[in-house]
Write a protein that holds these residues in place. Sequence first.
Motif, PDB file in Angstrom:
ATOM      1  N   SER A 439      31.487  40.040  40.041  1.00 13.74           N
ATOM      2  CA  SER A 439      29.933  39.922  40.386  1.00 13.74           C
ATOM      3  C   SER A 439      29.403  40.365  38.988  1.00 13.74           C
ATOM      4  CB  SER A 439      29.704  40.627  41.319  1.00 13.74           C
ATOM      5  OG  SER A 439      30.329  40.187  42.867  1.00 13.74           O
ATOM      6  N   TRP A 440      29.759  40.988  38.206  1.00  7.03           N
ATOM      7  CA  TRP A 440      29.100  41.794  37.043  1.00  7.03           C
ATOM      8  C   TRP A 440      29.206  41.249  35.792  1.00  7.03           C
ATOM      9  CZ3 TRP A 440      25.097  44.324  38.976  1.00  7.03           C
ATOM     10  CH2 TRP A 440      25.407  44.806  40.455  1.00  7.03           C
ATOM     11  N   ALA A 441      30.026  40.404  35.652  1.00 11.89           N
ATOM     12  CA  ALA A 441      30.236  39.667  34.272  1.00 11.89           C
ATOM     13  C   ALA A 441      30.582  38.267  34.394  1.00 11.89           C
ATOM     14  CB  ALA A 441      30.984  40.666  33.349  1.00 11.89           C
ATOM     15  N   CYS A 442      31.561  37.877  33.702  1.00 15.10           N
ATOM     16  CA  CYS A 442      31.963  36.364  33.548  1.00 15.10           C
ATOM     17  C   CYS A 442      33.011  36.067  34.666  1.00 15.10           C
ATOM     18  CB  CYS A 442      32.985  36.174  32.319  1.00 15.10           C
ATOM     19  SG  CYS A 442      32.100  36.738  30.914  1.00 15.10           S
ATOM     20  N   CYS A 443      32.483  36.349  35.814  1.00 12.38           N
ATOM     21  CA  CYS A 443      32.812  35.885  37.121  1.00 12.38           C
ATOM     22  C   CYS A 443      34.473  35.922  37.490  1.00 12.38           C
ATOM     23  CB  CYS A 443      32.241  34.423  37.454  1.00 12.38           C
ATOM     24  SG  CYS A 443      32.193  34.014  39.320  1.00 12.38           S
ATOM     25  N   PHE A 444      34.975  34.743  37.262  1.00 16.10           N
ATOM     26  CA  PHE A 444      36.437  34.695  37.778  1.00 16.10           C
ATOM     27  C   PHE A 444      37.422  35.298  36.786  1.00 16.10           C
ATOM     28  CE2 PHE A 444      34.647  31.240  40.317  1.00 16.10           C
ATOM     29  CZ  PHE A 444      35.218  31.708  41.575  1.00 16.10           C
ATOM     30  N   CYS A 445      37.088  35.141  35.540  1.00 17.57           N
ATOM     31  CA  CYS A 445      38.012  35.763  34.368  1.00 17.57           C
ATOM     32  C   CYS A 445      37.921  37.274  34.610  1.00 17.57           C
ATOM     33  CB  CYS A 445      37.356  35.422  33.139  1.00 17.57           C
ATOM     34  SG  CYS A 445      37.747  33.462  32.758  1.00 17.57           S
ATOM     35  N   TYR A 446      36.611  37.761  34.584  1.00 17.16           N
ATOM     36  CA  TYR A 446      36.259  39.324  34.559  1.00 17.16           C
ATOM     37  C   TYR A 446      37.051  39.614  35.907  1.00 17.16           C
ATOM     38  CZ  TYR A 446      33.118  42.993  33.828  1.00 17.16           C
ATOM     39  OH  TYR A 446      32.588  44.419  33.647  1.00 17.16           O
ATOM     40  N   GLY A 447      36.704  38.789  36.965  1.00 18.38           N
ATOM     41  CA  GLY A 447      36.973  39.474  38.353  1.00 18.38           C
ATOM     42  C   GLY A 447      38.640  39.660  38.247  1.00 18.38           C
ATOM     43  N   CYS A 448      39.459  38.573  37.770  1.00 18.09           N
ATOM     44  CA  CYS A 448      40.988  38.668  38.053  1.00 18.09           C
ATOM     45  C   CYS A 448      41.401  39.830  36.987  1.00 18.09           C
ATOM     46  CB  CYS A 448      41.362  37.220  37.472  1.00 18.09           C
ATOM     47  SG  CYS A 448      41.001  35.817  38.470  1.00 18.09           S
ATOM     48  N   TRP A 449      40.822  39.933  35.804  1.00 16.44           N
ATOM     49  CA  TRP A 449      41.218  41.129  35.035  1.00 16.44           C
ATOM     50  C   TRP A 449      41.173  42.312  35.737  1.00 16.44           C
ATOM     51  CZ3 TRP A 449      37.195  43.153  31.264  1.00 16.44           C
ATOM     52  CH2 TRP A 449      37.544  44.519  30.640  1.00 16.44           C
ATOM     53  N   PHE A 450      40.119  42.633  36.422  1.00 17.23           N
ATOM     54  CA  PHE A 450      39.986  43.831  37.232  1.00 17.23           C
ATOM     55  C   PHE A 450      41.033  43.870  38.566  1.00 17.23           C
ATOM     56  CE2 PHE A 450      36.061  44.380  34.876  1.00 17.23           C
ATOM     57  CZ  PHE A 450      35.938  45.800  34.645  1.00 17.23           C
ATOM     58  N   GLY A 451      41.155  42.639  39.111  1.00 21.16           N
ATOM     59  CA  GLY A 451      42.033  42.467  40.242  1.00 21.16           C
ATOM     60  C   GLY A 451      43.386  42.973  39.822  1.00 21.16           C
ATOM     61  N   VAL A 452      43.906  42.423  38.848  1.00 20.11           N
ATOM     62  CA  VAL A 452      45.235  42.231  38.580  1.00 20.11           C
ATOM     63  C   VAL A 452      45.647  43.817  38.070  1.00 20.11           C
ATOM     64  CG1 VAL A 452      46.979  41.539  36.926  1.00 20.11           C
ATOM     65  CG2 VAL A 452      45.876  39.930  38.049  1.00 20.11           C
ATOM     66  N   GLU A 453      44.853  44.237  37.194  1.00 19.58           N
ATOM     67  CA  GLU A 453      44.951  45.571  36.822  1.00 19.58           C
ATOM     68  C   GLU A 453      45.001  46.758  37.906  1.00 19.58           C
ATOM     69  OE1 GLU A 453      43.730  48.620  33.057  1.00 19.58           O
ATOM     70  OE2 GLU A 453      42.853  46.655  33.359  1.00 19.58           O
ATOM     71  N   GLY A 454      44.077  46.690  38.591  1.00 14.14           N
ATOM     72  CA  GLY A 454      43.873  47.598  39.726  1.00 14.14           C
ATOM     73  C   GLY A 454      45.113  47.477  40.967  1.00 14.14           C
ATOM     74  N   LEU A 455      45.457  46.494  41.028  1.00 10.96           N
ATOM     75  CA  LEU A 455      46.621  46.454  41.860  1.00 10.96           C
ATOM     76  C   LEU A 455      47.816  46.950  41.329  1.00 10.96           C
ATOM     77  CD1 LEU A 455      46.483  42.857  43.531  1.00 10.96           C
ATOM     78  CD2 LEU A 455      46.155  45.225  44.755  1.00 10.96           C
ATOM     79  N   MET A 457      48.085  49.339  38.841  1.00  7.14           N
ATOM     80  CA  MET A 457      48.061  50.729  38.892  1.00  7.14           C
ATOM     81  C   MET A 457      47.972  51.459  40.069  1.00  7.14           C
ATOM     82  SD  MET A 457      47.422  51.780  35.776  1.00  7.14           S
ATOM     83  CE  MET A 457      46.302  53.123  35.572  1.00  7.14           C
ATOM     84  N   ALA A 458      47.582  50.619  41.224  1.00  4.48           N
ATOM     85  CA  ALA A 458      47.683  51.124  42.389  1.00  4.48           C
ATOM     86  C   ALA A 458      49.194  50.999  43.298  1.00  4.48           C
ATOM     87  CB  ALA A 458      46.668  50.693  43.578  1.00  4.48           C
ATOM     88  N   GLY A 459      50.098  50.512  42.347  1.00  2.00           N
ATOM     89  CA  GLY A 459      51.441  50.472  42.784  1.00  2.00           C
ATOM     90  C   GLY A 459      51.918  49.394  43.165  1.00  2.00           C
ATOM     91  N   GLU A 460      51.164  48.155  43.316  1.00  2.00           N
ATOM     92  CA  GLU A 460      51.503  46.837  43.620  1.00  2.00           C
ATOM     93  C   GLU A 460      52.474  46.130  42.536  1.00  2.00           C
ATOM     94  OE1 GLU A 460      51.283  43.324  46.214  1.00  2.00           O
ATOM     95  OE2 GLU A 460      50.409  45.538  46.292  1.00  2.00           O
ATOM     96  N   PRO A 461      53.762  45.894  43.112  1.00  2.55           N
ATOM     97  CA  PRO A 461      54.935  45.325  42.227  1.00  2.55           C
ATOM     98  C   PRO A 461      54.306  44.152  41.566  1.00  2.55           C
ATOM     99  CG  PRO A 461      55.803  45.635  44.518  1.00  2.55           C
ATOM    100  CD  PRO A 461      54.133  45.644  44.595  1.00  2.55           C
ATOM    101  N   LYS A 462      54.743  44.044  40.218  1.00  3.50           N
ATOM    102  CA  LYS A 462      54.232  42.984  39.506  1.00  3.50           C
ATOM    103  C   LYS A 462      54.675  41.472  39.660  1.00  3.50           C
ATOM    104  CE  LYS A 462      53.669  45.831  35.007  1.00  3.50           C
ATOM    105  NZ  LYS A 462      54.156  45.991  33.737  1.00  3.50           N
ATOM    106  N   LYS A 463      55.723  41.472  40.645  1.00  4.69           N
ATOM    107  CA  LYS A 463      56.306  40.140  41.059  1.00  4.69           C
ATOM    108  C   LYS A 463      55.667  39.947  42.414  1.00  4.69           C
ATOM    109  CE  LYS A 463      60.634  40.387  38.838  1.00  4.69           C
ATOM    110  NZ  LYS A 463      62.113  40.445  38.736  1.00  4.69           N
ATOM    111  N   SER A 464      54.615  40.444  42.887  1.00  9.53           N
ATOM    112  CA  SER A 464      54.061  40.499  44.104  1.00  9.53           C
ATOM    113  C   SER A 464      53.359  39.150  44.367  1.00  9.53           C
ATOM    114  CB  SER A 464      52.700  41.345  44.479  1.00  9.53           C
ATOM    115  OG  SER A 464      52.034  41.028  45.450  1.00  9.53           O
TER     116      SER A 464
END
Length: 464
Positions: A439-455, A457-464
């Motif tokens: 919602s605050w920059a380049c929509c999907f590219c921006y959102g995916c970057w944040f989504g993946v890194e957030g998960l 760092m919160a412990g989500e397995p990389k193979k999830s």
Amino acid sequence: KKKEILENAKTFIHSQKDACLSTASWAKLWLCLLGCMEWEGHNCVPPEMWLLPNWFPFHPGRLWCHCRMVYLPMGYLYGHKFVYPKAETDPIIQQLRTELYTTPYSQIPWNRTRHIISPLDNYSPIPFVMRTLQNILAIYEKYFVSTFLRNKGLQFSIDYMDAEDLQTNYINIGPVNKVLNMLSTYHTSQYSLTNSKVVNHMMRIDDYLWVAEDGMKMQGYNGSSCWDTSFAIQAIAEAQLLDDFPDLSTKVWSYLEKSQILSTPTSQASLAFKFESEENRNKSYRHVSKGGWPFSSSAHGWPISDCTGEGLKGVLVLMQQAKCIRGGLSNQSIASISDARLQDAVNVLLTYQNVDGGWATYENTRGFGWFEQLNPSEVFGDIMIDYSYVECSMASMTGLAMFHDMFPGHRSKEIHTALQRGRSFMKRIQRPDGSWYGSWACCFCYGCWFGVEGLIMAGEPKKS
């Protein structure tokens, strides 16, 4: 050339069936203030709304801060029916009244124009519920306004604006309420350009001005320096270049140290700091500020969740990876950031988390989704409440995770719980195609970057 530009603008306005009568409500407000439109042509913005009890479901204190801080001075100016004092004698205003409309100014039925909106401006059509309430308020304004309540509402509004001015060092949360607050202050000072509050406001106008290649503009914020600096230093750290550029790293450290809101001796000696008490925060409908980081500058005074998360991460990577910083702290050549200050940042992040597990921008979500049925702005959608966002959630989560790795003994259980709730939120808002909507920059590219890194760092397995 200038005359040609103005003639073209006039031709366009007239070609749009009296575009000034069908412009959006925020533009109508300025026409009313200038004296180029009568206040009957603007929908009611009653300042006495602020007198409602705080438990009232639609109390304006529940609105998103950007929304409420704009409608606060709007209500004050509407309540006074403020008009440029020299409008009736100023030849420019008289000429504008003639040129802006195809119907003679004195013959325009202003009350009938309140709901007229051009399709060009109608990005967020006023819902039926709000249009109905505006019609009721028009009757209220004409026949039922209590002078006692109106005056109390006006006094509350100017007191609230005074608090916002002091909390932000007269910068204000954004350029729209900045100018409206300044105009309100000018009005209440009885049009004195030497009044100290008016002078303080005028001195901060330059914070928003930007000279571009095509002329002077007013920015949407007073800069993005803290946000940009936090990202830049993290990128330099990932490239393992912090000690290759010790001057840069040291300057960034000093900047982030000074930018932490209400955390330095200088900021704690300011008038803004007195508003950090719980009593004063409640009066001003403010979330806790001490320990947060801003989007722009410490003087701006409004901490934001993602800016606090990224600012905290910027400090932590410098502490962890930069020998030049550790050396400077050891020999006291640079100012330190105490553990207590880092803990204040963590407190801000933990208290920002919403019931849904995500993080909004400046505050918790205070209102309800149905507030959008009462959105009075035609040009902005989804502005009534603060929503949880993938970007704000990721930045807050990763800041907490990095802090926990370095300081595992501080509020460990609370941080772990917050991260798991945030992780569930991030997974829940992921779209079926695997993306996140930013919602605050380049929509999907921006959102995916944040989504993946957030998960991750919160412990989500990389193979999830």
